[in-house]
Design a protein around this motif. Structure first.
Motif, PDB file in Angstrom:
ATOM      1  N   PRO A 132      84.797 -10.521  48.522  1.00  0.00           N
ATOM      2  CA  PRO A 132      84.007  -9.514  49.249  1.00  0.00           C
ATOM      3  C   PRO A 132      84.501  -8.090  49.014  1.00  0.00           C
ATOM      4  N   LEU A 133      85.825  -7.883  49.032  1.00  0.00           N
ATOM      5  CA  LEU A 133      86.352  -6.531  48.798  1.00  0.00           C
ATOM      6  C   LEU A 133      85.990  -6.037  47.406  1.00  0.00           C
ATOM      7  N   ILE A 134      86.177  -6.867  46.411  1.00  0.00           N
ATOM      8  CA  ILE A 134      85.920  -6.453  45.033  1.00  0.00           C
ATOM      9  C   ILE A 134      84.433  -6.198  44.821  1.00  0.00           C
ATOM     10  N   ASP A 135      83.578  -7.061  45.379  1.00  0.00           N
ATOM     11  CA  ASP A 135      82.134  -6.855  45.227  1.00  0.00           C
ATOM     12  C   ASP A 135      81.676  -5.583  45.930  1.00  0.00           C
ATOM     13  N   ALA A 136      82.232  -5.310  47.111  1.00  0.00           N
ATOM     14  CA  ALA A 136      81.841  -4.085  47.831  1.00  0.00           C
ATOM     15  C   ALA A 136      82.248  -2.843  47.052  1.00  0.00           C
ATOM     16  N   ALA A 137      83.455  -2.825  46.509  1.00  0.00           N
ATOM     17  CA  ALA A 137      83.915  -1.672  45.730  1.00  0.00           C
ATOM     18  C   ALA A 137      83.090  -1.506  44.462  1.00  0.00           C
ATOM     19  N   THR A 138      82.764  -2.599  43.808  1.00  0.00           N
ATOM     20  CA  THR A 138      81.954  -2.512  42.593  1.00  0.00           C
ATOM     21  C   THR A 138      80.546  -2.013  42.897  1.00  0.00           C
ATOM     22  N   ALA A 139      79.958  -2.515  43.981  1.00  0.00           N
ATOM     23  CA  ALA A 139      78.616  -2.068  44.354  1.00  0.00           C
ATOM     24  C   ALA A 139      78.602  -0.589  44.739  1.00  0.00           C
ATOM     25  N   ALA A 140      79.632  -0.128  45.456  1.00  0.00           N
ATOM     26  CA  ALA A 140      79.693   1.291  45.836  1.00  0.00           C
ATOM     27  C   ALA A 140      79.878   2.183  44.612  1.00  0.00           C
ATOM     28  N   ALA A 141      80.674   1.741  43.654  1.00  0.00           N
ATOM     29  CA  ALA A 141      80.880   2.542  42.447  1.00  0.00           C
ATOM     30  C   ALA A 141      79.609   2.664  41.631  1.00  0.00           C
ATOM     31  N   ASN A 142      78.745   1.661  41.689  1.00  0.00           N
ATOM     32  CA  ASN A 142      77.496   1.696  40.920  1.00  0.00           C
ATOM     33  C   ASN A 142      76.321   2.252  41.716  1.00  0.00           C
ATOM     34  N   ALA A 143      76.492   2.452  43.026  1.00  0.00           N
ATOM     35  CA  ALA A 143      75.394   2.956  43.857  1.00  0.00           C
ATOM     36  C   ALA A 143      75.247   4.460  43.656  1.00  0.00           C
ATOM     37  N   PRO A 144      74.030   4.970  43.440  1.00  0.00           N
ATOM     38  CA  PRO A 144      73.870   6.417  43.210  1.00  0.00           C
ATOM     39  C   PRO A 144      74.038   7.254  44.476  1.00  0.00           C
ATOM     40  N   ASP A 145      73.790   6.660  45.664  1.00  0.00           N
ATOM     41  CA  ASP A 145      73.871   7.434  46.896  1.00  0.00           C
ATOM     42  C   ASP A 145      75.241   7.329  47.576  1.00  0.00           C
ATOM     43  N   ALA A 146      76.177   6.639  46.988  1.00  0.00           N
ATOM     44  CA  ALA A 146      77.503   6.496  47.608  1.00  0.00           C
ATOM     45  C   ALA A 146      78.333   7.744  47.321  1.00  0.00           C
ATOM     46  N   THR A 147      79.008   8.225  48.319  1.00  0.00           N
ATOM     47  CA  THR A 147      79.867   9.398  48.164  1.00  0.00           C
ATOM     48  C   THR A 147      81.208   8.988  47.550  1.00  0.00           C
ATOM     49  N   PRO A 148      81.866   9.937  46.888  1.00  0.00           N
ATOM     50  CA  PRO A 148      83.185   9.607  46.326  1.00  0.00           C
ATOM     51  C   PRO A 148      84.179   9.142  47.379  1.00  0.00           C
ATOM     52  N   ALA A 149      84.060   9.702  48.592  1.00  0.00           N
ATOM     53  CA  ALA A 149      84.990   9.290  49.641  1.00  0.00           C
ATOM     54  C   ALA A 149      84.796   7.825  50.010  1.00  0.00           C
ATOM     55  N   GLU A 150      83.545   7.371  50.059  1.00  0.00           N
ATOM     56  CA  GLU A 150      83.295   5.962  50.379  1.00  0.00           C
ATOM     57  C   GLU A 150      83.814   5.038  49.276  1.00  0.00           C
TER      58      GLU A 150
END
Length: 515
Positions: A132-150
């Motif tokens: 779950p941690l790895i998938d969440a980080a990977t999804a946030a890195a590929n999401a266009p609306d995710a902020t760098p802080a997130e």
């Protein structure tokens, strides 16, 4: 203006006598002009006085304004200087922001790589915990609306989890999960991870073993312990959290190597049809080599004592005793010496021919079957090369059909190519060594027989020739060279025809010469 005109007319005009009225008018005009002039002078003086009175305040105001202008220019220069400094600071700030953004991107990429490495480095049994941690980080890195802080926060969670894993793995950790047993069934149970070692115990406690990741599989697979004692110890450790841990020093590599091992029959089956003649040739060559080795080993040679007795009898010219001693010898050497003893008193040339005939017969028997072994040694690598070629052809056919992406599909042709070459060399090298060994052994027997024959003939020559008991060989007279030449020419004439020439002499169609 009128005054000046009148004055100019009065001065520059022609001198004419003036009347009394004109004089009066002149006087009147002159008086008016004087009054005007006086008024103008007074007015000018008043103006000069007014100007003088107003000049000082204006000068003071001018100096005041000049002071204000100087102060304003000074403030302008200060503001401009501050503005220039602000522009430089702004440029520096923009550069710092860009560098910070680059550092942030670099740190984000580093953390992304760390997350990928962490996902590949964790044990297969622990992957479900951190997925779950790895998938969440990977999804946030590929999401266009995710902020760098997130993104950074999620990646930092992976780093924290990795440190916690190190601390927990040093002392061991227990957690629930699922594993696939040897039969392909999914079992729920408890994992015990100690560093790189993971042990699984099913909920029923009937299945206990180490956890490994097979090739092309993403599920933890159970490798049960073969020893019940080890299974009991590992099961108690997982159940109670303490106990003895069975350890595999190879970290599962021993099981993988064991799975890749094949029996000889399985390997032969992969060799294809070419390997059949290789083994047939190997079996025949081995059988012949054993047969020849037994025959050469059992070939008896006369003892030194009997050889000495034979030579003593020959030296004493006792033909009967020499024949008796020779007949008592066994093996091909005994037969050869017996043939020589039977012809004692005959010419030495005849004795040599008789013994040499026996020696040739023995050599043929000694070297029997050895040429076939040599042929096997030379042909086995060629058959292996033939299997290699057929295997490569089959591999290219499979590549044409299925492409080069699936290695397992191509393994059949590659195995055939390599296995036939291997067994071709396995057959050729021993065959070559056996041929060399048996040939050397046969040559040794032949050399021993030649030595005995040479000693026998020399003793015969010394003994019988010295006492004149040796018969002389009846020699035929040397043939006539001309007669021999005529016979050769006649034979060539029959073979080559009428036009044949030998040494420039014509050859007729009829053979000439002595019969």
């Amino acid at each position: 203006m009128k005054l000046f005109i009148l004055t100019a007319l009065a001065v520059c005009g022609p001198a004419v006598p003036a009347s009394a009225s004109q004089e009066a008018d002149f006087q009147s005009a002159s008086g008016g002009i004087q009054d005007q002039r006086q008024a103008a002078v007074e007015r000018l003086a008043q103006l000069r006085e007014d100007v003088a009175n107003s000049l000082l305040p204006l000068s003071q105001r001018l100096r005041k304004l000049e002071g204000q202008s100087s102060a304003a220019r000074t403030r302008f220069n200060d503001v401009k200087r501050k503005l220039d400094g602000s522009v430089v600071e702004l440029d520096n700030l923009e550069f710092s922001v860009k560098r910070g953004a680059a550092d942030t991107n670099g740190l984000t990429n580093t953390l992304s790589g760390y997350a990928s490495n962490f996902d590949s480095r964790v044990h297969i049994a622990e992957r479900e915990l951190y997925k779950p941690l790895i998938d969440a980080a990977t999804a946030a890195a590929n999401a266009p609306d995710a902020t760098p802080a997130e993104v950074f926060a999620l990646q930092a969670d992976i780093v924290d989890a990795s440190f916690e894993r190190i601390e927990e793995a040093l002392g061991g950790r227990l957690f629930a999960g699922t594993a696939v047993d040897a039969g392909g069934l999914v079992e729920r149970g408890t994992f015990a991870v100690f560093g790189p070692i993971a042990v699984f115990r099913s909920e029923t406690g009937t299945k206990v073993g180490t956890v490994e990741q097979p090739v092309n599989s993403y599920e933890p697979t159970l490798q049960p312990f073969a020893d019940p004692v080890l299974a009991e110890a590992a099961g108690g450790l997982v159940a109670t959290g303490s106990g003895r841990l069975p350890t595999d020093p190879t970290l599962g590599n021993a099981h993988k190597l064991a799975d890749t091992e094949e029996t000889v029959l399985e390997e032969i089956q992969k060799g294809g049809l070419v390997i059949i003649p290789i083994f047939v040739m190997a079996g025949i060559a081995l059988a012949m080599a054993l047969y020849r080795w037994v025959g050469l080993t059992l070939t008896r040679m006369p003892s030194r004592k009997k050889v000495t007795a034979l030579l003593d009898a020959v030296g004493q010219r006792d033909s009967d005793q020499a024949e008796v001693v020779a007949r008592s010898m066994r093996g091909p050497a005994g037969k050869m010496l017996t043939a020589g003893a039977e012809h004692l008193g005959e010419p030495t040339e005849l004795i040599e021919e008789v013994m040499y005939e026996r020696l040739l017969t023995t050599k043929i028997k000694l070297n029997a079957m050895l040429p076939f072994i040599a042929i096997c040694a030379a042909s086995a690598p060629l058959l292996g090369l033939l299997g290699t070629v057929t295997g490569i052809i089959r591999t290219f056919q499979l590549i044409t059909l299925y492409g080069s992406g699936d290695v397992k599909t191509l393994s059949g042709g590659i195995s055939e190519a390599l296995i036939t070459t291997k067994y071709g060399l396995v057959v050729a090298i021993p065959s070559l060594l056996l041929h060399a060994f048996l040939s050397r052994k046969a040559r040794g027997i032949s050399a021993r027989m030649e030595t005995l024959a040479m000693g026998f003939v020399n003793r015969v020559g010394v003994s019988y020739r010295a006492h004149g008991n040796l018969k002389e060989t009846s020699l035929q007279p040397a043939p006539d060279p001309k007669l021999v030449r005529d016979q050769v020419q006649a034979i060539l004439g029959e073979m080559l025809g009428e036009d044949a020439r030998v040494s420039g002499d014509p050859v007729g169609s009829t053979a000439t010469g002595a019969n």
